[in-house]
Enzyme design. Structure first.
Site, PDB file in Angstrom:
ATOM      1  N   GLN A  25     -44.753  29.311 -33.000  1.00 17.85           N
ATOM      2  CA  GLN A  25     -46.126  28.841 -33.227  1.00 17.85           C
ATOM      3  C   GLN A  25     -47.111  29.387 -32.192  1.00 17.85           C
ATOM      4  O   GLN A  25     -48.274  29.020 -32.206  1.00 17.85           O
ATOM      5  CB  GLN A  25     -46.190  27.313 -33.302  1.00 17.85           C
ATOM      6  CG  GLN A  25     -45.932  26.587 -32.001  1.00 17.85           C
ATOM      7  CD  GLN A  25     -45.810  25.078 -32.215  1.00 17.85           C
ATOM      8  OE1 GLN A  25     -44.821  24.588 -32.735  1.00 17.85           O
ATOM      9  NE2 GLN A  25     -46.830  24.324 -31.824  1.00 17.85           N
ATOM     10  N   HIS A  67     -48.147  11.108 -26.064  1.00 17.52           N
ATOM     11  CA  HIS A  67     -46.779  11.131 -26.604  1.00 17.52           C
ATOM     12  C   HIS A  67     -46.155   9.739 -26.549  1.00 17.52           C
ATOM     13  O   HIS A  67     -45.465   9.308 -27.472  1.00 17.52           O
ATOM     14  CB  HIS A  67     -45.895  12.082 -25.790  1.00 17.52           C
ATOM     15  CG  HIS A  67     -46.305  13.518 -25.843  1.00 17.52           C
ATOM     16  ND1 HIS A  67     -46.773  14.198 -24.755  1.00 17.52           N
ATOM     17  CD2 HIS A  67     -46.328  14.403 -26.870  1.00 17.52           C
ATOM     18  CE1 HIS A  67     -47.041  15.442 -25.089  1.00 17.52           C
ATOM     19  NE2 HIS A  67     -46.795  15.599 -26.367  1.00 17.52           N
ATOM     20  N   MET A  80     -56.045  13.404 -24.256  1.00 13.54           N
ATOM     21  CA  MET A  80     -54.855  13.793 -23.484  1.00 13.54           C
ATOM     22  C   MET A  80     -54.178  14.988 -24.131  1.00 13.54           C
ATOM     23  O   MET A  80     -54.057  15.067 -25.356  1.00 13.54           O
ATOM     24  CB  MET A  80     -53.893  12.624 -23.403  1.00 13.54           C
ATOM     25  CG  MET A  80     -54.443  11.546 -22.517  1.00 13.54           C
ATOM     26  SD  MET A  80     -53.159  10.534 -21.829  1.00 13.54           S
ATOM     27  CE  MET A  80     -54.161   9.434 -20.856  1.00 13.54           C
ATOM     28  N   GLN A  85     -53.253  12.182 -33.769  1.00 15.10           N
ATOM     29  CA  GLN A  85     -54.509  12.535 -34.456  1.00 15.10           C
ATOM     30  C   GLN A  85     -55.229  13.724 -33.791  1.00 15.10           C
ATOM     31  O   GLN A  85     -55.981  14.440 -34.435  1.00 15.10           O
ATOM     32  CB  GLN A  85     -55.408  11.297 -34.446  1.00 15.10           C
ATOM     33  CG  GLN A  85     -56.845  11.502 -34.862  1.00 15.10           C
ATOM     34  CD  GLN A  85     -56.967  11.759 -36.348  1.00 15.10           C
ATOM     35  OE1 GLN A  85     -56.197  11.206 -37.135  1.00 15.10           O
ATOM     36  NE2 GLN A  85     -57.904  12.585 -36.738  1.00 15.10           N
ATOM     37  N   GLN A 133     -52.771  19.847 -37.888  1.00 15.13           N
ATOM     38  CA  GLN A 133     -51.301  19.819 -37.925  1.00 15.13           C
ATOM     39  C   GLN A 133     -50.823  18.638 -38.774  1.00 15.13           C
ATOM     40  O   GLN A 133     -49.894  18.755 -39.567  1.00 15.13           O
ATOM     41  CB  GLN A 133     -50.756  19.720 -36.506  1.00 15.13           C
ATOM     42  CG  GLN A 133     -49.279  19.482 -36.408  1.00 15.13           C
ATOM     43  CD  GLN A 133     -48.764  19.646 -34.999  1.00 15.13           C
ATOM     44  OE1 GLN A 133     -48.555  20.754 -34.545  1.00 15.13           O
ATOM     45  NE2 GLN A 133     -48.561  18.558 -34.281  1.00 15.13           N
ATOM     46  N   GLY A 176     -42.772  18.687 -25.122  1.00 11.75           N
ATOM     47  CA  GLY A 176     -42.518  18.270 -23.748  1.00 11.75           C
ATOM     48  C   GLY A 176     -43.776  18.185 -22.909  1.00 11.75           C
ATOM     49  O   GLY A 176     -44.884  18.192 -23.407  1.00 11.75           O
ATOM     50  N   TYR A 177     -43.571  18.080 -21.594  1.00 11.50           N
ATOM     51  CA  TYR A 177     -44.630  17.805 -20.632  1.00 11.50           C
ATOM     52  C   TYR A 177     -45.415  16.580 -21.119  1.00 11.50           C
ATOM     53  O   TYR A 177     -46.621  16.615 -21.373  1.00 11.50           O
ATOM     54  CB  TYR A 177     -45.540  19.022 -20.405  1.00 11.50           C
ATOM     55  CG  TYR A 177     -46.068  19.007 -18.990  1.00 11.50           C
ATOM     56  CD1 TYR A 177     -45.240  19.336 -17.925  1.00 11.50           C
ATOM     57  CD2 TYR A 177     -47.355  18.598 -18.717  1.00 11.50           C
ATOM     58  CE1 TYR A 177     -45.685  19.267 -16.615  1.00 11.50           C
ATOM     59  CE2 TYR A 177     -47.810  18.519 -17.408  1.00 11.50           C
ATOM     60  CZ  TYR A 177     -46.965  18.856 -16.370  1.00 11.50           C
ATOM     61  OH  TYR A 177     -47.409  18.778 -15.080  1.00 11.50           O
ATOM     62  N   LEU A 178     -44.671  15.507 -21.232  1.00  9.04           N
ATOM     63  CA  LEU A 178     -45.158  14.317 -21.942  1.00  9.04           C
ATOM     64  C   LEU A 178     -46.283  13.616 -21.200  1.00  9.04           C
ATOM     65  O   LEU A 178     -46.335  13.605 -19.972  1.00  9.04           O
ATOM     66  CB  LEU A 178     -43.993  13.341 -22.152  1.00  9.04           C
ATOM     67  CG  LEU A 178     -42.781  13.933 -22.892  1.00  9.04           C
ATOM     68  CD1 LEU A 178     -41.693  12.874 -23.037  1.00  9.04           C
ATOM     69  CD2 LEU A 178     -43.172  14.486 -24.256  1.00  9.04           C
TER      70      LEU A 178
HETATM   71  O1  PAF Z   1     -47.668  19.030 -31.643  1.00 12.01           O
HETATM   72  C1  PAF Z   1     -46.733  19.643 -31.073  1.00 12.01           C
HETATM   73  O2  PAF Z   1     -46.367  19.370 -29.925  1.00 12.01           O
HETATM   74  C2  PAF Z   1     -45.998  20.743 -31.820  1.00 12.01           C
HETATM   75  O3  PAF Z   1     -46.865  21.476 -32.621  1.00 12.01           O
HETATM   76  C3  PAF Z   1     -44.792  20.229 -32.638  1.00 12.01           C
HETATM   77  C4  PAF Z   1     -45.209  19.274 -33.741  1.00 12.01           C
HETATM   78  C5  PAF Z   1     -43.807  19.534 -31.712  1.00 12.01           C
HETATM   79  C6  PAF Z   1     -44.065  21.406 -33.288  1.00 12.01           C
HETATM   80  O4  PAF Z   1     -43.611  22.323 -32.351  1.00 12.01           O
END
Ligand code: PAF
Length: 283
Positions: free
Chosen positions: A61, A37, A184, A148, A153, A31-33
């Protein structure tokens, strides 16, 4: 756009979409796009008939001293952005929906999760891999899109999809930057004006190394040193490493394979990450 909060309703909705022959694209987010995103959403819409965005601030996480409780949230704004961007389904489960009581099964990543952020955020990639695997099982997408900026991740998720036979194509979308170069990130909102100016050193340093690389520099120490000079203004440099683009192990001079120059730094109390790829044709 439909906003859905339960896995059962999500499954019902997506079963119908799949029957109609639609490819399902998935953009997992916390969120908080921002425009980064939205670039993932645009990539999904270009390839898939159905685009699902999830918003879930995943507790597993975050480390005990990290920003889980203060992580920026604005659900109504995010919902509007998703609707305007042409998202089909916004999936926003609560913590209980994702982690039922007595939850105890995790996805443990291997070597790819150890260096870089993994060395400073113990358990972070275990939490990421676990929630992404769970979200993949809930959404069952054909394609999933990741930015990226979260280079490590992407590597961890790609490996997990192969290792666990998940029939999902993983696509990495280039980092979206502010006009001045800052990558960003939802966490940029923590920065004061003065910190925002100093945070620019991260992208400036990385992009200066890219310039040298394009001019033919292949020496690892020299490329790192070029970036490091810019990074002197951050409050704490956690890491600045040039790693192999596939294995994430330390790169060696002269560079002969695609490498990634990756940085994590604190500006004030905000931890920011960024990276650039130094691309070379496979030998
Ligand atoms: O990149 C993120 O925003 C997070 O690590 C994800 C992939 C949504 C997992 O919680």
């Amino acid at each position: 756009m439909q906003t859905i909060v339960t896995v059962s309703e999500l499954r019902q909705t997506l079963t119908q979409a799949r029957r109609a022959g639609g490819r399902v694209g998935f953009v997992p987010t916390m969120g908080y796009l921002h425009d980064g995103h939205l670039a993932l959403v645009a990539a999904s819409r270009a390839q898939c008939e159905v685009t699902v965005v999830s918003i879930f601030v995943n507790p597993t996480q975050f480390g005990p001293n990290e920003d889980l409780s203060t992580y920026p949230r604005d659900f109504l704004r995010d919902e509007t952005l998703c609707r305007d961007a042409g998202v089909t389904v916004l999936f926003a489960p609560d913590a209980q929906e994702v982690y039922p009581s007595q939850f105890e099964t995790y996805v443990e990543s291997g070597e790819l999760a150890k260096p870089l952020c993994g060395a400073f955020r113990p358990g972070h990639f275990r939490g990421v891999a676990t929630v992404v695997c769970k979200l993949f099982n809930m959404v069952q997408p054909d394609v999933a899109f990741f930015g990226q900026k979260d280079f490590q991740q992407c590597a961890v998720v790609r490996r997990m999809a192969i290792d666990l036979n998940l029939p999902i194509e993983i696509i990495t979308v280039p980092t979206v930057r502010e006009p001045d170069g800052l990558a960003m990130s939802s966490r940029n909102r923590y920065l004061s004006e003065e910190e925002r100016r100093r945070a620019l050193a991260i992208s400036r340093g990385l992009l200066a190394a890219v310039d040298e690389f394009r001019s033919g520099e292949r020496d690892v120490e020299k490329l790192v040193a070029i970036a490091k000079r810019h990074l002197e203004v951050v409050d704490r440099l956690q890491y600045l490493e040039l790693v192999d683009g596939d294995t994430l192990k330390a790169a060696h001079s002269p560079l002969r394979r695609t490498a990634a120059l990756c940085a994590a730094a604190y500006v004030g109390s905000t931890r920011l990450i960024d990276n650039v790829m130094l691309a070379l044709p496979s030998p």
